[in-house]
Design a protein around this motif. Sequence first.
Motif, PDB file in Angstrom:
ATOM      1  N   PRO A  82       0.825  -1.214   0.000  1.00  0.00           N
ATOM      2  CA  PRO A  82       0.000   0.000   0.000  1.00  0.00           C
ATOM      3  C   PRO A  82       0.858   1.262   0.000  1.00  0.00           C
ATOM      4  CG  PRO A  82       0.088  -0.902   2.214  1.00  0.00           C
ATOM      5  CD  PRO A  82       0.908  -1.821   1.348  1.00  0.00           C
ATOM      6  N   GLU A  83       2.148   1.111   0.270  1.00  0.00           N
ATOM      7  CA  GLU A  83       3.053   2.274   0.306  1.00  0.00           C
ATOM      8  C   GLU A  83       4.481   1.758   0.195  1.00  0.00           C
ATOM      9  OE1 GLU A  83       4.883   3.915   3.419  1.00  0.00           O
ATOM     10  OE2 GLU A  83       5.332   1.791   3.659  1.00  0.00           O
ATOM     11  N   GLY A  84       5.439   2.683   0.054  1.00  0.00           N
ATOM     12  CA  GLY A  84       6.794   2.268  -0.284  1.00  0.00           C
ATOM     13  C   GLY A  84       7.839   2.391   0.809  1.00  0.00           C
ATOM     14  N   ARG A 115      -7.437  -0.381  -0.932  1.00  0.00           N
ATOM     15  CA  ARG A 115      -8.859  -0.606  -1.189  1.00  0.00           C
ATOM     16  C   ARG A 115      -9.638   0.586  -0.645  1.00  0.00           C
ATOM     17  NH1 ARG A 115      -9.608  -5.485   0.966  1.00  0.00           N
ATOM     18  NH2 ARG A 115      -9.772  -6.794  -0.880  1.00  0.00           N
ATOM     19  N   GLU A 116      -9.568   1.706  -1.384  1.00  0.00           N
ATOM     20  CA  GLU A 116     -10.275   2.918  -0.985  1.00  0.00           C
ATOM     21  C   GLU A 116     -11.481   3.087  -1.889  1.00  0.00           C
ATOM     22  OE1 GLU A 116      -7.947   6.298   0.541  1.00  0.00           O
ATOM     23  OE2 GLU A 116      -6.412   5.603  -0.858  1.00  0.00           O
ATOM     24  N   ARG A 117     -12.397   3.973  -1.494  1.00  0.00           N
ATOM     25  CA  ARG A 117     -13.543   4.251  -2.351  1.00  0.00           C
ATOM     26  C   ARG A 117     -13.050   5.091  -3.526  1.00  0.00           C
ATOM     27  NH1 ARG A 117     -16.985   8.150  -2.291  1.00  0.00           N
ATOM     28  NH2 ARG A 117     -16.126   9.006  -0.374  1.00  0.00           N
ATOM     29  N   ARG A 122      -8.414   9.373  -6.748  1.00  0.00           N
ATOM     30  CA  ARG A 122      -8.200   8.300  -5.770  1.00  0.00           C
ATOM     31  C   ARG A 122      -8.525   6.960  -6.421  1.00  0.00           C
ATOM     32  NH1 ARG A 122     -10.896   8.901  -0.046  1.00  0.00           N
ATOM     33  NH2 ARG A 122     -12.748   8.144  -1.095  1.00  0.00           N
ATOM     34  N   TYR A 123      -7.530   6.111  -6.469  1.00  0.00           N
ATOM     35  CA  TYR A 123      -7.649   4.849  -7.192  1.00  0.00           C
ATOM     36  C   TYR A 123      -7.243   3.698  -6.282  1.00  0.00           C
ATOM     37  CZ  TYR A 123      -7.487   8.482 -10.656  1.00  0.00           C
ATOM     38  OH  TYR A 123      -7.730   9.641 -11.339  1.00  0.00           O
ATOM     39  N   ARG A 124      -7.549   2.510  -6.734  1.00  0.00           N
ATOM     40  CA  ARG A 124      -7.166   1.331  -5.946  1.00  0.00           C
ATOM     41  C   ARG A 124      -5.794   0.815  -6.348  1.00  0.00           C
ATOM     42  NH1 ARG A 124     -12.952  -1.709  -4.869  1.00  0.00           N
ATOM     43  NH2 ARG A 124     -13.525  -0.222  -3.243  1.00  0.00           N
ATOM     44  N   LEU A 131      10.901   9.162  -2.602  1.00  0.00           N
ATOM     45  CA  LEU A 131      12.310   8.996  -2.231  1.00  0.00           C
ATOM     46  C   LEU A 131      12.419   8.725  -0.749  1.00  0.00           C
ATOM     47  CD1 LEU A 131      13.490  11.655  -0.559  1.00  0.00           C
ATOM     48  CD2 LEU A 131      13.579  12.650  -2.827  1.00  0.00           C
ATOM     49  N   GLU A 132      13.503   8.050  -0.374  1.00  0.00           N
ATOM     50  CA  GLU A 132      13.814   7.807   1.030  1.00  0.00           C
ATOM     51  C   GLU A 132      15.308   8.077   1.211  1.00  0.00           C
ATOM     52  OE1 GLU A 132      11.099   7.117   2.718  1.00  0.00           O
ATOM     53  OE2 GLU A 132       9.821   6.279   1.137  1.00  0.00           O
ATOM     54  N   ALA A 133      15.656   8.802   2.285  1.00  0.00           N
ATOM     55  CA  ALA A 133      17.060   9.050   2.629  1.00  0.00           C
ATOM     56  C   ALA A 133      17.265   8.478   4.034  1.00  0.00           C
ATOM     57  CB  ALA A 133      17.367  10.535   2.608  1.00  0.00           C
ATOM     58  N   TYR A 263       4.352   5.900  11.264  1.00  0.00           N
ATOM     59  CA  TYR A 263       5.786   5.852  11.544  1.00  0.00           C
ATOM     60  C   TYR A 263       6.452   7.214  11.695  1.00  0.00           C
ATOM     61  CZ  TYR A 263       5.556   5.585   6.320  1.00  0.00           C
ATOM     62  OH  TYR A 263       5.266   5.759   4.993  1.00  0.00           O
ATOM     63  N   TYR A 264       5.705   8.288  11.512  1.00  0.00           N
ATOM     64  CA  TYR A 264       6.371   9.588  11.463  1.00  0.00           C
ATOM     65  C   TYR A 264       6.863  10.089  12.818  1.00  0.00           C
ATOM     66  CZ  TYR A 264       4.839   9.859   6.655  1.00  0.00           C
ATOM     67  OH  TYR A 264       4.661   9.616   5.324  1.00  0.00           O
ATOM     68  N   THR A 265       8.016  10.742  12.773  1.00  0.00           N
ATOM     69  CA  THR A 265       8.586  11.444  13.934  1.00  0.00           C
ATOM     70  C   THR A 265       9.099  12.784  13.387  1.00  0.00           C
ATOM     71  OG1 THR A 265      10.752  10.479  13.443  1.00  0.00           O
ATOM     72  CG2 THR A 265       9.393   9.347  15.084  1.00  0.00           C
ATOM     73  N   GLY A 281      -4.275  16.106  -1.825  1.00  0.00           N
ATOM     74  CA  GLY A 281      -2.877  15.803  -1.483  1.00  0.00           C
ATOM     75  C   GLY A 281      -2.095  15.382  -2.708  1.00  0.00           C
ATOM     76  N   VAL A 282      -1.090  16.179  -3.065  1.00  0.00           N
ATOM     77  CA  VAL A 282      -0.269  15.840  -4.229  1.00  0.00           C
ATOM     78  C   VAL A 282       0.880  14.935  -3.796  1.00  0.00           C
ATOM     79  CG1 VAL A 282       1.199  16.756  -6.063  1.00  0.00           C
ATOM     80  CG2 VAL A 282      -0.805  18.020  -5.321  1.00  0.00           C
ATOM     81  N   GLY A 283       1.481  15.283  -2.676  1.00  0.00           N
ATOM     82  CA  GLY A 283       2.595  14.469  -2.199  1.00  0.00           C
ATOM     83  C   GLY A 283       2.932  14.866  -0.780  1.00  0.00           C
TER      84      GLY A 283
HETATM   85  P1  HAM Z   1       0.768   8.961   1.476  1.00  0.00           P
HETATM   86  O1  HAM Z   1       0.448  10.342   1.926  1.00  0.00           O
HETATM   87  O2  HAM Z   1      -0.086   7.863   1.962  1.00  0.00           O
HETATM   88  O3  HAM Z   1       2.278   8.708   1.884  1.00  0.00           O
HETATM   89  O4  HAM Z   1       0.767   8.934  -0.103  1.00  0.00           O
HETATM   90  C1  HAM Z   1       1.563   9.840  -0.834  1.00  0.00           C
HETATM   91  C2  HAM Z   1       0.820  10.334  -2.052  1.00  0.00           C
HETATM   92  O5  HAM Z   1       0.336   9.232  -2.827  1.00  0.00           O
HETATM   93  C3  HAM Z   1      -0.444  11.143  -1.741  1.00  0.00           C
HETATM   94  O6  HAM Z   1      -0.109  12.477  -1.475  1.00  0.00           O
HETATM   95  C4  HAM Z   1      -1.216  10.999  -3.024  1.00  0.00           C
HETATM   96  O7  HAM Z   1      -0.738  11.921  -3.998  1.00  0.00           O
HETATM   97  C5  HAM Z   1      -0.863   9.601  -3.482  1.00  0.00           C
HETATM   98  N1  HAM Z   1      -1.940   8.655  -3.132  1.00  0.00           N
HETATM   99  C6  HAM Z   1      -2.161   8.046  -1.956  1.00  0.00           C
HETATM  100  N2  HAM Z   1      -3.246   7.238  -2.023  1.00  0.00           N
HETATM  101  C7  HAM Z   1      -3.729   7.341  -3.289  1.00  0.00           C
HETATM  102  C8  HAM Z   1      -4.826   6.759  -4.005  1.00  0.00           C
HETATM  103  N3  HAM Z   1      -5.644   5.879  -3.441  1.00  0.00           N
HETATM  104  N4  HAM Z   1      -5.004   7.106  -5.304  1.00  0.00           N
HETATM  105  C9  HAM Z   1      -4.159   7.979  -5.906  1.00  0.00           C
HETATM  106  N5  HAM Z   1      -3.113   8.554  -5.286  1.00  0.00           N
HETATM  107  C10 HAM Z   1      -2.888   8.248  -3.994  1.00  0.00           C
HETATM  108  C11 HAM Z   1       2.962   7.568   1.664  1.00  0.00           C
HETATM  109  O8  HAM Z   1       2.578   6.686   0.940  1.00  0.00           O
HETATM  110  C12 HAM Z   1       4.307   7.527   2.343  1.00  0.00           C
HETATM  111  N6  HAM Z   1       4.960   6.238   2.062  1.00  0.00           N
HETATM  112  C13 HAM Z   1       5.174   8.701   1.916  1.00  0.00           C
HETATM  113  C14 HAM Z   1       6.502   8.697   2.583  1.00  0.00           C
HETATM  114  C15 HAM Z   1       7.668   8.307   2.052  1.00  0.00           C
HETATM  115  N7  HAM Z   1       6.742   9.054   3.830  1.00  0.00           N
HETATM  116  C16 HAM Z   1       8.026   8.893   4.096  1.00  0.00           C
HETATM  117  N8  HAM Z   1       8.601   8.413   3.023  1.00  0.00           N
END
Ligand code: HAM
Length: 413
Positions: A82-84, A115-117, A122-124, A131-133, A263-265, A281-283
């Motif tokens: 679900p995330e990186g 699995r979001e609406r 917003r997509y599945r 990036l990660e440092a 996990y954020y601090t 939310g763009v990023g």
């Molecule tokens: P996140 O805020 O869950 O963070 O997702 C980052 C970006 O992914 C969001 O700002 C949005 O642009 C896009 N995104 C998230 N969910 C969806 C969705 N269902 N459909 C389309 N775009 C989406 C993370 O994922 C963290 N891993 C970010 C991070 C990296 N934090 C530290 N390192």
Amino acid sequence: MSDRIQAPRGTFDVLGDDALARDALVEAARRVLEPAGYGRIETPTFEATSLFARGVGESTDVVQKEMYTFDAGDSESLTLRPEGTAPVCRAYLEHGMHKLPQPVKLWYLSSFFRRERPQKGRYRQFWQIGLEAIGSDDPAVDAEAILLLSEILEAIGSRGLRLRISSLGTAASRTAYREELTAHLRANEDRLSQEVRERIDLNPLRAFDADHPGTREVMASAPLLLDFLADDDHEHFEAVKELLDAAGVVYEIDPTLVRGLDYYTRTVFEYTSDALGAQSGVGGGGRYDGLMEQLGGAPAPGIGWAAGVERMLLASPPPPVAPPPVDLYVAYATPELRVAAFKLAADARRAGHAARLELGGRSLKGQLKQADRAGARYVAILGDEGTSLKDMQSGEQKTVEPDTVMHHIRGGL
Ligand code: HAM
């Protein structure tokens, strides 16, 4: 006849100009990230479910409701990522990257699954550039990461941007704060939404995210984490701000900024765009200094962000996309000449030219039309009487020796 099968809800195909626009976006990101020393990483599409349960956090929406989890047999549970961030941290541990010069700086372009609406933006299955440092808690790493995101968004011309930043402090400063916040929520429990009420103990900070009017009223007078930061967290945040100021990055401090992952601090940040709808939310991202230990590794601080590819594209004007150039289109008059035509196109490609071969079984007239549509610079026409080469710019056509076609493409007719 049975029903036609369609793409699953919340997913999409990428076609034509959209595919070119994505490539242009990725190129823009690469041009920012690689000169700054970020190397590419790609991790598996699925991982052990426990990686996300432990990494992202049991109390988060992502883990509680949104994961695509499946039984892989032998009582092994796997989950589509679900995330990186958790996967990259797992890879850091697995490959002993702590032995490399720190921080280790990695970027990714990957697809993720939640699995979001589904709705606009917003997509599945969606894509992120992130990036990660890992391996340094220097505030300059935070500021640089934020600056790189702002540079990418600027390079692609994203509209209506707003950057909000805050600090969540370390676990220790958060414990004291959580007690205050929980007490505030308990004192106003009857005005809160049911969801927030149920999560008072589990994750009180998420109440800042609520849309529910009563909850929002209660949160307007809630204590703020920024007022509870320990001295070193405060200094860290001040240093990040000073560096952002020096780089001319415009931001707002938003003490209510909470991100959806556990996990954020310390530093957290988020770019939104009013060119987007509800999903603005763009990023976003932040620091995660405790995550490695959470995953069973030796402590190593880290920070990163991810930006949604689809949202970046929605928030930006379409990039100028041009179809790839075609140097040579090989047409042939009769089926007997197919082998010679095939060989000419293959030889041209080996010599470094963008060559297309007629593959549609068209009439010669149809082939020339197709060559024109493809924007071919030259067309080689193989006929029973010999080979001719047509310059599509000047319209000039000349009979040539078959083995001089390449020579002519390079030097003109
Ligand atoms: P996140 O805020 O869950 O963070 O997702 C980052 C970006 O992914 C969001 O700002 C949005 O642009 C896009 N995104 C998230 N969910 C969806 C969705 N269902 N459909 C389309 N775009 C989406 C993370 O994922 C963290 N891993 C970010 C991070 C990296 N934090 C530290 N390192």
